[in-house]
Design a protein around this motif. Structure first.
Motif, PDB file in Angstrom:
ATOM      1  N   VAL A 238      33.240 -75.778 -38.093  1.00  0.00           N
ATOM      2  CA  VAL A 238      33.447 -74.342 -38.240  1.00  0.00           C
ATOM      3  C   VAL A 238      32.649 -73.579 -37.184  1.00  0.00           C
ATOM      4  CG1 VAL A 238      33.277 -72.364 -39.806  1.00  0.00           C
ATOM      5  CG2 VAL A 238      33.925 -74.603 -40.699  1.00  0.00           C
ATOM      6  N   GLY A 239      31.461 -74.074 -36.860  1.00  0.00           N
ATOM      7  CA  GLY A 239      30.672 -73.445 -35.807  1.00  0.00           C
ATOM      8  C   GLY A 239      31.396 -73.458 -34.471  1.00  0.00           C
ATOM      9  N   LEU A 240      31.985 -74.595 -34.118  1.00  0.00           N
ATOM     10  CA  LEU A 240      32.754 -74.690 -32.876  1.00  0.00           C
ATOM     11  C   LEU A 240      33.936 -73.725 -32.893  1.00  0.00           C
ATOM     12  CD1 LEU A 240      32.859 -78.578 -32.311  1.00  0.00           C
ATOM     13  CD2 LEU A 240      31.598 -76.914 -30.930  1.00  0.00           C
ATOM     14  N   SER A 241      34.618 -73.664 -34.023  1.00  0.00           N
ATOM     15  CA  SER A 241      35.781 -72.791 -34.148  1.00  0.00           C
ATOM     16  C   SER A 241      35.396 -71.317 -34.009  1.00  0.00           C
ATOM     17  CB  SER A 241      36.470 -73.028 -35.495  1.00  0.00           C
ATOM     18  OG  SER A 241      37.544 -72.144 -35.684  1.00  0.00           O
ATOM     19  N   GLU A 242      34.318 -70.917 -34.686  1.00  0.00           N
ATOM     20  CA  GLU A 242      33.872 -69.530 -34.602  1.00  0.00           C
ATOM     21  C   GLU A 242      33.359 -69.202 -33.203  1.00  0.00           C
ATOM     22  OE1 GLU A 242      34.103 -67.106 -37.172  1.00  0.00           O
ATOM     23  OE2 GLU A 242      35.439 -68.734 -37.811  1.00  0.00           O
ATOM     24  N   GLY A 243      32.665 -70.157 -32.597  1.00  0.00           N
ATOM     25  CA  GLY A 243      32.175 -69.946 -31.244  1.00  0.00           C
ATOM     26  C   GLY A 243      33.305 -69.730 -30.253  1.00  0.00           C
ATOM     27  N   LYS A 244      34.396 -70.468 -30.437  1.00  0.00           N
ATOM     28  CA  LYS A 244      35.580 -70.289 -29.590  1.00  0.00           C
ATOM     29  C   LYS A 244      36.096 -68.856 -29.669  1.00  0.00           C
ATOM     30  CE  LYS A 244      38.277 -74.509 -28.795  1.00  0.00           C
ATOM     31  NZ  LYS A 244      39.509 -75.228 -29.180  1.00  0.00           N
ATOM     32  N   LYS A 245      36.200 -68.340 -30.891  1.00  0.00           N
ATOM     33  CA  LYS A 245      36.699 -66.971 -31.084  1.00  0.00           C
ATOM     34  C   LYS A 245      35.774 -65.957 -30.404  1.00  0.00           C
ATOM     35  CE  LYS A 245      38.368 -68.140 -35.739  1.00  0.00           C
ATOM     36  NZ  LYS A 245      38.140 -67.851 -37.179  1.00  0.00           N
ATOM     37  N   ILE A 246      34.479 -66.149 -30.607  1.00  0.00           N
ATOM     38  CA  ILE A 246      33.495 -65.224 -30.048  1.00  0.00           C
ATOM     39  C   ILE A 246      33.557 -65.237 -28.522  1.00  0.00           C
ATOM     40  CG2 ILE A 246      31.011 -64.827 -29.777  1.00  0.00           C
ATOM     41  CD1 ILE A 246      30.751 -65.990 -32.698  1.00  0.00           C
ATOM     42  N   GLY A 247      33.561 -66.436 -27.945  1.00  0.00           N
ATOM     43  CA  GLY A 247      33.615 -66.555 -26.494  1.00  0.00           C
ATOM     44  C   GLY A 247      34.900 -65.987 -25.918  1.00  0.00           C
ATOM     45  N   GLN A 248      36.016 -66.215 -26.608  1.00  0.00           N
ATOM     46  CA  GLN A 248      37.298 -65.706 -26.109  1.00  0.00           C
ATOM     47  C   GLN A 248      37.327 -64.186 -26.126  1.00  0.00           C
ATOM     48  OE1 GLN A 248      39.708 -67.847 -24.775  1.00  0.00           O
ATOM     49  NE2 GLN A 248      40.339 -65.856 -23.971  1.00  0.00           N
ATOM     50  N   ASN A 249      36.735 -63.591 -27.143  1.00  0.00           N
ATOM     51  CA  ASN A 249      36.666 -62.126 -27.179  1.00  0.00           C
ATOM     52  C   ASN A 249      35.869 -61.582 -25.995  1.00  0.00           C
ATOM     53  OD1 ASN A 249      38.214 -61.775 -29.488  1.00  0.00           O
ATOM     54  ND2 ASN A 249      36.456 -61.815 -30.875  1.00  0.00           N
ATOM     55  N   VAL A 250      34.814 -62.296 -25.621  1.00  0.00           N
ATOM     56  CA  VAL A 250      34.020 -61.883 -24.455  1.00  0.00           C
ATOM     57  C   VAL A 250      34.832 -62.040 -23.176  1.00  0.00           C
ATOM     58  CG1 VAL A 250      31.950 -62.353 -23.086  1.00  0.00           C
ATOM     59  CG2 VAL A 250      31.826 -62.415 -25.593  1.00  0.00           C
ATOM     60  N   VAL A 251      35.485 -63.180 -23.031  1.00  0.00           N
ATOM     61  CA  VAL A 251      36.295 -63.450 -21.839  1.00  0.00           C
ATOM     62  C   VAL A 251      37.422 -62.433 -21.693  1.00  0.00           C
ATOM     63  CG1 VAL A 251      37.937 -65.122 -20.843  1.00  0.00           C
ATOM     64  CG2 VAL A 251      35.727 -65.903 -21.739  1.00  0.00           C
ATOM     65  N   ASP A 252      37.951 -61.947 -22.811  1.00  0.00           N
ATOM     66  CA  ASP A 252      39.090 -61.015 -22.789  1.00  0.00           C
ATOM     67  C   ASP A 252      38.710 -59.598 -22.364  1.00  0.00           C
ATOM     68  OD1 ASP A 252      40.848 -62.986 -23.517  1.00  0.00           O
ATOM     69  OD2 ASP A 252      40.868 -62.476 -25.648  1.00  0.00           O
ATOM     70  N   LEU A 253      37.429 -59.343 -22.174  1.00  0.00           N
ATOM     71  CA  LEU A 253      37.032 -58.044 -21.633  1.00  0.00           C
ATOM     72  C   LEU A 253      37.611 -57.886 -20.218  1.00  0.00           C
ATOM     73  CD1 LEU A 253      33.252 -57.937 -22.690  1.00  0.00           C
ATOM     74  CD2 LEU A 253      35.084 -56.505 -23.607  1.00  0.00           C
ATOM     75  N   PRO A 254      37.794 -56.656 -19.738  1.00  0.00           N
ATOM     76  CA  PRO A 254      38.406 -56.448 -18.412  1.00  0.00           C
ATOM     77  C   PRO A 254      37.428 -56.731 -17.265  1.00  0.00           C
ATOM     78  CG  PRO A 254      37.846 -54.336 -19.379  1.00  0.00           C
ATOM     79  CD  PRO A 254      37.563 -55.369 -20.438  1.00  0.00           C
TER      80      PRO A 254
END
Length: 262
Positions: A238-254
């Motif tokens: 679950v930690g890996l899964s949540e970390g993926k979401k968090i990192g992707q939200n950061v990457v999706d910034l402009p």
């Protein structure tokens, strides 16, 4: 459910919870602050239950711990009292990859550190929010109470609850940040602890780790906490899964270069 309590003998000399209100910090990104707290398996001492099997897995890994597993658990320990912290380990890997990829331009190199920094900061806010929401116990108290009273884990227990794994969450988010720059098909060697003196107490040397992909590194970091005996597969997954979401939200910034015109 049996709740976590600070261990009398653990990683910290102070028997108090570490930063119990850290999850109340303000996130950098609204998208990360709006992520729901993940679900946790219901507590059970029944042998047929998923919860028991999680703890049994840790027990069996510890009972059959080989030298390679001990080396991995030690390598990713990153106890800030004696070395860099887990985020420091991630920053080091970002720097090492940038040094090896000299074609990366200044803005992208700078934004790499920003992406990794924001990702690991967000990870610990969200992870700590989850930890102190559930206050889930660590494997050792359960295993001693239900499975084997003589059990001891390889790595000392840290002073905060188990679910989810901080190592897994921040490693995953940092990996997503780095993959956005370097791609995932990026072999590299993690030599952070190379040259450190042998851990005589645990009879283990610090040996560099080789990876074929950045995500492989994140998985290795997460699994090392199971090898250490302080996290269950659920904490890691679950930690890996949540970390993926968090990192992707950061990457999706402009992230982009703004041209300066005269």
């Amino acid at each position: 459910m049996q709740y976590w309590y600070p261990p009398r003998v653990g990683q910290s000399a102070v028997p108090l919870p570490m930063h119990p209100h850290w999850g109340e910090n303000r996130n950098f990104l609204m998208s990360n602050s709006q992520l729901e707290i993940p679900e946790i398996l219901p507590y059970s001492h029944e042998k047929s239950s998923a919860y028991y099997k999680e703890m049994e897995t840790v027990y069996l890994v510890q009972k059959n711990l080989d030298q390679k597993s001990k080396e991995n658990a030690l390598w990713w320990g990153d106890d800030p009292a004696v070395s860099v912290s887990p985020p420091g380990h991630s920053y080091y890997l970002a720097k090492k990859l940038l040094q090896e990829h000299k074609e990366i331009k200044l803005f992208e190199a700078t934004s790499t550190f920003a992406k990794v920094g924001i990702s690991v900061a967000e990870s610990f806010i969200n992870c700590w929010k989850c930890k102190f929401h559930f206050s889930a116990e660590r494997p050792t108290p359960y295993i001693k109470r239900v499975i084997d009273g003589s059990f001891n884990q390889f790595w000392p227990e840290p002073p905060f609850p188990a679910f989810t794994s901080g190592h897994s969450t921040q490693a995953a988010s940092a990996a997503i940040a780095m993959i956005s720059v370097f791609g995932d098909d990026t072999p590299f060697v993690d030599d952070l602890h190379e040259g450190r003196h042998r851990d005589e107490f645990r009879n283990v040397d610090f040996k560099s780790r080789s990876y074929n992909t950045i995500w492989e590194m994140a998985e290795d970091c997460g699994y090392s906490r199971i090898e250490g005996g302080i996290h269950t597969p659920q904490d890691n997954k679950v930690g890996l899964s949540e970390g993926k979401k968090i990192g992707q939200n950061v990457v999706d910034l402009p992230w982009k270069v703004t041209e300066i015109t005269q």
